[in-house]
Design an enzyme around this catalytic site. Sequence first.
Site, short mmCIF file in Angstrom:
data_model
loop_
_atom_site.label_atom_id
_atom_site.label_comp_id
_atom_site.label_asym_id
_atom_site.label_seq_id
_atom_site.Cartn_x
_atom_site.Cartn_y
_atom_site.Cartn_z
N ARG A 176 0.87 -1.18 0.00
CA ARG A 176 0.00 0.00 0.00
C ARG A 176 0.90 1.23 0.00
O ARG A 176 1.75 1.39 0.87
CB ARG A 176 -0.87 0.01 1.25
CG ARG A 176 -1.67 1.30 1.41
CD ARG A 176 -2.41 1.27 2.74
NE ARG A 176 -3.05 2.52 3.01
CZ ARG A 176 -2.66 3.36 3.97
NH1 ARG A 176 -1.62 3.08 4.72
NH2 ARG A 176 -3.31 4.47 4.17
N ASP A 195 -3.62 4.58 -2.46
CA ASP A 195 -4.84 5.10 -1.84
C ASP A 195 -5.48 6.18 -2.70
O ASP A 195 -6.69 6.39 -2.64
CB ASP A 195 -4.53 5.68 -0.47
CG ASP A 195 -4.62 4.65 0.64
OD1 ASP A 195 -4.81 3.47 0.34
OD2 ASP A 195 -4.49 5.05 1.81
#
Length: 129
Positions: A10, A67
Amino acid sequence: MSEIDAVGHRVVHGGEIYSESVLIGPKEIKTFEALSAMAPLHNPPNISGIKACQKLMPDIPHVAVFDTAFHQTMPPVAYMYGIKYEDYESFGIRRYGFHGTSHKYVSERAACSIEQTVGSTSYHHLPLR
């Protein structure tokens, strides 16, 4: 670690560059480093984790998930601030949207559960108290 086929990482801020997941190579690491000013508390530790995993597992593909990617479909009217356009161009000042990995998952699950398509529904993240 022979049972690991790939590693997902991530990365909080992909700027306007990344609108989907990407296989991580040296060029991507340099780009993540350049984007670190946009998320100084998040991207540098993400990069450290990527490099550590690549060192431990050099022959396994590493993929970055951003994100900010989910929100790249916003039209300019939604992401532009009321500032000089030159400031947007020079400094990348705009709405990016965050927590996109969560929003993507929630929107897909919500649409599936009511047998609708993504985008035809509305949902909200509400805090539990």
